[in-house]
Structures are given as structure tokens and as C-alpha cells.
Design an enzyme around this catalytic site. Sequence first.
Site, PDB file in Angstrom:
ATOM      1  N   GLY A 112      -7.743 -27.225  -3.575  1.00  0.00           N
ATOM      2  CA  GLY A 112      -8.910 -27.492  -4.415  1.00  0.00           C
ATOM      3  C   GLY A 112     -10.109 -28.017  -3.665  1.00  0.00           C
ATOM      4  O   GLY A 112     -10.856 -28.855  -4.189  1.00  0.00           O
ATOM      5  N   VAL A 113     -10.317 -27.528  -2.417  1.00  0.00           N
ATOM      6  CA  VAL A 113     -11.495 -27.923  -1.652  1.00  0.00           C
ATOM      7  C   VAL A 113     -12.154 -26.682  -1.078  1.00  0.00           C
ATOM      8  O   VAL A 113     -11.504 -25.660  -0.857  1.00  0.00           O
ATOM      9  CB  VAL A 113     -11.140 -28.898  -0.499  1.00  0.00           C
ATOM     10  CG1 VAL A 113     -10.627 -30.208  -1.045  1.00  0.00           C
ATOM     11  CG2 VAL A 113     -10.137 -28.268   0.459  1.00  0.00           C
TER      12      VAL A 113
ATOM     13  N   ASP B 280       0.069  -7.720   1.555  1.00  0.00           N
ATOM     14  CA  ASP B 280       0.461  -6.307   1.564  1.00  0.00           C
ATOM     15  C   ASP B 280       1.984  -6.144   1.572  1.00  0.00           C
ATOM     16  O   ASP B 280       2.531  -5.346   2.324  1.00  0.00           O
ATOM     17  CB  ASP B 280      -0.151  -5.580   2.763  1.00  0.00           C
ATOM     18  CG  ASP B 280      -0.037  -4.057   2.640  1.00  0.00           C
ATOM     19  OD1 ASP B 280       0.090  -3.571   1.505  1.00  0.00           O
ATOM     20  OD2 ASP B 280      -0.057  -3.371   3.677  1.00  0.00           O
TER      21      ASP B 280
ATOM     22  N   ILE C 176     -13.938 -25.252   2.242  1.00  0.00           N
ATOM     23  CA  ILE C 176     -13.836 -25.626   3.654  1.00  0.00           C
ATOM     24  C   ILE C 176     -14.622 -24.666   4.525  1.00  0.00           C
ATOM     25  O   ILE C 176     -14.942 -23.549   4.112  1.00  0.00           O
ATOM     26  CB  ILE C 176     -12.362 -25.659   4.121  1.00  0.00           C
ATOM     27  CG1 ILE C 176     -11.687 -24.295   3.880  1.00  0.00           C
ATOM     28  CG2 ILE C 176     -11.596 -26.766   3.427  1.00  0.00           C
ATOM     29  CD1 ILE C 176     -10.256 -24.219   4.394  1.00  0.00           C
TER      30      ILE C 176
ATOM     31  N   GLY D 240       3.451   6.566   8.068  1.00  0.00           N
ATOM     32  CA  GLY D 240       4.811   6.685   7.577  1.00  0.00           C
ATOM     33  C   GLY D 240       5.703   5.551   8.050  1.00  0.00           C
ATOM     34  O   GLY D 240       6.756   5.293   7.487  1.00  0.00           O
ATOM     35  N   ASN D 241       5.263   4.836   9.122  1.00  0.00           N
ATOM     36  CA  ASN D 241       5.991   3.653   9.571  1.00  0.00           C
ATOM     37  C   ASN D 241       5.697   2.435   8.700  1.00  0.00           C
ATOM     38  O   ASN D 241       6.408   1.429   8.775  1.00  0.00           O
ATOM     39  CB  ASN D 241       5.628   3.299  11.015  1.00  0.00           C
ATOM     40  CG  ASN D 241       6.468   4.040  12.038  1.00  0.00           C
ATOM     41  OD1 ASN D 241       5.987   4.950  12.690  1.00  0.00           O
ATOM     42  ND2 ASN D 241       7.733   3.661  12.172  1.00  0.00           N
ATOM     43  N   SER D 242       4.636   2.501   7.900  1.00  0.00           N
ATOM     44  CA  SER D 242       4.237   1.350   7.095  1.00  0.00           C
ATOM     45  C   SER D 242       5.391   0.866   6.228  1.00  0.00           C
ATOM     46  O   SER D 242       6.033   1.658   5.538  1.00  0.00           O
ATOM     47  CB  SER D 242       3.052   1.715   6.192  1.00  0.00           C
ATOM     48  OG  SER D 242       1.879   1.875   6.937  1.00  0.00           O
TER      49      SER D 242
ATOM     50  N   HIS E 262       0.818  -1.223   0.000  1.00  0.00           N
ATOM     51  CA  HIS E 262       0.000   0.000   0.000  1.00  0.00           C
ATOM     52  C   HIS E 262       0.847   1.266   0.000  1.00  0.00           C
ATOM     53  O   HIS E 262       0.336   2.342  -0.314  1.00  0.00           O
ATOM     54  CB  HIS E 262      -1.002  -0.008   1.161  1.00  0.00           C
ATOM     55  CG  HIS E 262      -0.431   0.269   2.511  1.00  0.00           C
ATOM     56  ND1 HIS E 262      -0.277  -0.699   3.476  1.00  0.00           N
ATOM     57  CD2 HIS E 262       0.006   1.410   3.087  1.00  0.00           C
ATOM     58  CE1 HIS E 262       0.214  -0.178   4.570  1.00  0.00           C
ATOM     59  NE2 HIS E 262       0.399   1.125   4.359  1.00  0.00           N
TER      60      HIS E 262
END
Length: 473
Positions: free
Chosen positions: A258-259, A127, A261, A200-202, A97
Site C-alpha cells: 500500500g505504498v 505468464d 515507491i 513451441g518450447n514455451s 500465452h
Amino acid sequence: MRAPQTGSAVQVGPESVAELAEPLLNAVVNISTSQGGGSEGRRVPTPRLPEGSPFEEYFGEFFNEEERQPRMPGPGSSLGSGFVIDGKEGIIVTNNHVITGADEITVNFADGTALKAELIGVDTKTDLAVLKVDPQGKQMEEVRFGNSDSMRIGDWVMAIGNPFGFGGTVTVGIVSARNRQIGSGPYDDYIQTDAAINRGNSGGPLFNMAGEVIGINTAIISPTGGSIGIGFAIPSNLALNVVGQLREFGETRRGWLGVRIQPVTDEIAESLGLGEAAGVLVSGIEKGGPADNGVLQAGDIIVGFNGAPVVDDRQLRRVVAESGVGKEVELEILRKGTREKVKVTLGRLEEEETAEASAETDNEEEENGQAPVTTANVLGMTIKELDQETRGQFGLPDDVTGVVVTEVEPNSAAAEQGVQAGDVIVEIALQSVSSPKEVLDQIEELKEQGRKNALLMLSSKSGELRFVTLRMS
């Protein structure tokens, strides 16, 4: 800092992290981006101080000097953090982001060097993003990943980042909780910390006391956007596999069982004669998928994966996704009360399948002859569908999903919590919403349950996530 002497000294915190932080600061970078609106910065606004405050003179002097004034991102720009994991190749990790929609990405180093970055790959599910810069013949300072699974609640951690554009900021706290699910995606499994994390820490690193990256800071809970001591970091053990795939392939290649759940509830466990609610119930088999060969059947309960117990459906999705495509895995299942072991060769999860399934769900209302609700007023907010028109109106990137807030009533509960026009409601009470009708339905359901407040997860225009609680009475 030590506790008062009461017969014996009890250390309640690290005396200093200076020696730990010093060699790490140069490996943490500032990420700035531009989206065609120019990257010329604007000034940080002068703090609002009471008239006659003894600090007024000093703040005024600092913030009025042009050459000393710190800069914030300009129109079309954003600020975030990142860190170097390969100094020789110039490989940098940050949040997706932070760089979403960027036409140009600039990496700013602690020594003042600014280098243009190439985007190697992104993963919207976790992310994460990987960037590459030209080291220009120099060996950059780098950091290494540690083992996030070894972290315990109460262990000390240190965050380094660029909150509000102030580079090289160090904060210290502890691991407040582990395995937090904040509803940001199918694989969320966050470390919660009280180390101060702000805008800003992201994308910045969360270190253990050995100087290893055990988390990547990505979200906070805050009514105002500032730190209140509840921040979330992507565990390094989850990030390591994703980063490796992005470096190698430029994309993620996740395993697929492929199930279909669903969780094993107490009611299901009782009806099946199980002693406890554990494992994951197979509710269907995807046609043409890896399990479409009779190995698994609807009604099977998956209780083990490669020798490790399966706790819930979210955990199973994670371990399957992190396993290699084409890898044979062993599943332990309960079938009609009998415990068995079967083997399945995993396929590759195609992300497009999820998008198509969501699109089909969105069309159900129209097929049933119901007119879709495109706008609504709720909890002091006017909300609308998030379409190309509203994305353009508020400058929202394509990968942000939910319902957009177009207006906020003054003095409303939403206004008090800092909700603004352009914020996107991603979830309510940890349930994803994609239309105004779903928002109304969720609020109504909460009221029927006797709830007084609604917990909303909001995405800002830059894609940063935060939670707010709104009164419904």
C-alpha cells in the site's frame, strides 16, 4: 566431449545427458489448443533447398509421405509445451500465452495419448497457467521443482519441449545470466540460457543436471523467431508460489504494502546524504492501504524486508507480492537519517486497481484538450491503437497490450528484422507503450540521446515475446 590433452584433462561439457533425459521425456507434454476454427492440422512446409542439393531427395521423400509428415497447428490452433508436476492428480504447468483464448485444450503425451484438459487458473503477470487432466487411473510420469536460486552462471541446463511441433526435443546449454529483466511484467526475474529454445518450447521445463525443473521457458530474443542462443525462463522459485496458489484458489493472491515507491538514484542519495544509492524511496501512501496508519511515511527509504536487504523497487514488489496476504512483515527503513524497524500487515493486491490507474492515465490527453494520435508511421511500420477493432482484425487476445503493427514497408528496417502486420509493440527501450503517441515519443527521446537503434519487445498473435533492434537512421 573433452578438451585436448594439455597435461591434464579438463571437462568442458557433459559427455552425455541421455540417462538424465530418458526418464524426463514422458513427463513433458505437448499443448494444443483450438479457438473455434477447428483443430485439423496442416503440414510442415518442405524446407527450401538449393536446386540439385544432395539432401533434396531425402527431404522430398520424407515431407511428401502423408502418413509420416509432421503436423503443425491448424487455423485457430497453437502448439506449446508443458510438464506434469502431479502424476496422481494430473496437474500440468505451462505458459499462459500458450492457452490464451482457447476454447479447447488438448494435452498430448509422449506415448501418443491425447487428453482434454481443464484450465485450473492463470496468472498473466508471470505468464503461468495450471491445467488438469484425468489420469484415467494411471500414475503419470512427473517432475519436481528444484531451487532456482542455487543455479550459477555457467551451470549446465537441459530444455525439453516441442519446437515447431516436433515433440520430445532435448537441447542443452548453460545458465548465461540470472535476474534478467525483459520488461514483460512487474515481477519478471528471468534465467537466461543459451540452450536452444524455439517456437513451441514455451511452457516447457528447463532442468538442472539433477533432473529438477529450475525454470519454465517463456521467451526468446530473435529477429526471425528461431533460436539465436538467447532464451528466458521463469525461475522455479518464482513459479512455485504462483502454481501453488493457482492450484489452491484458481487465482493468485498477492501481498500488498500500500505504498507508492521509486528507485533511489545517485542524485536522491546525494541529496539525502546517503553513502550509496540503495533501497527504495516511499513517495506516497495509498489511502486505506495497509501502511495508511502512520507506520510508514513519504520520504522513508525501505532498505530491508524480513531481514533481507532491499536492492531496488522491482525486487521489493516481488518479495511483497510473494508474501502471504495478512502476513505481518518487518521493514527496515531510513527516516531522516535514522535507521528504524517497523511492522506492517500486508493486504491483498487487487489487480483491478492497476487497470483502473492505467485507464486514468490514458484519458489524460483527452482531458488536457489534446487530440489523441490513433495511427502513425515510424521505422517502416504503420502502427495503430490496440482496440477491439484491431484485435478482431488480427485475432489478438485481450491480455496482449501495446500498439499493433498494421503494415510493414518492404525493404525497411522492420521488414529486415521479420516484423509483420499483427505483431504488437509492447515496449521500446524497456519502456511500456500503449498508444502510437507513446511510440513516437520514445523514438524521439532515443534520438535525442544520440541512440542509433531502438530495442523493441514484440508480442506475436499467440502471445510469444521477442526482441528486435531497429535502426533509426
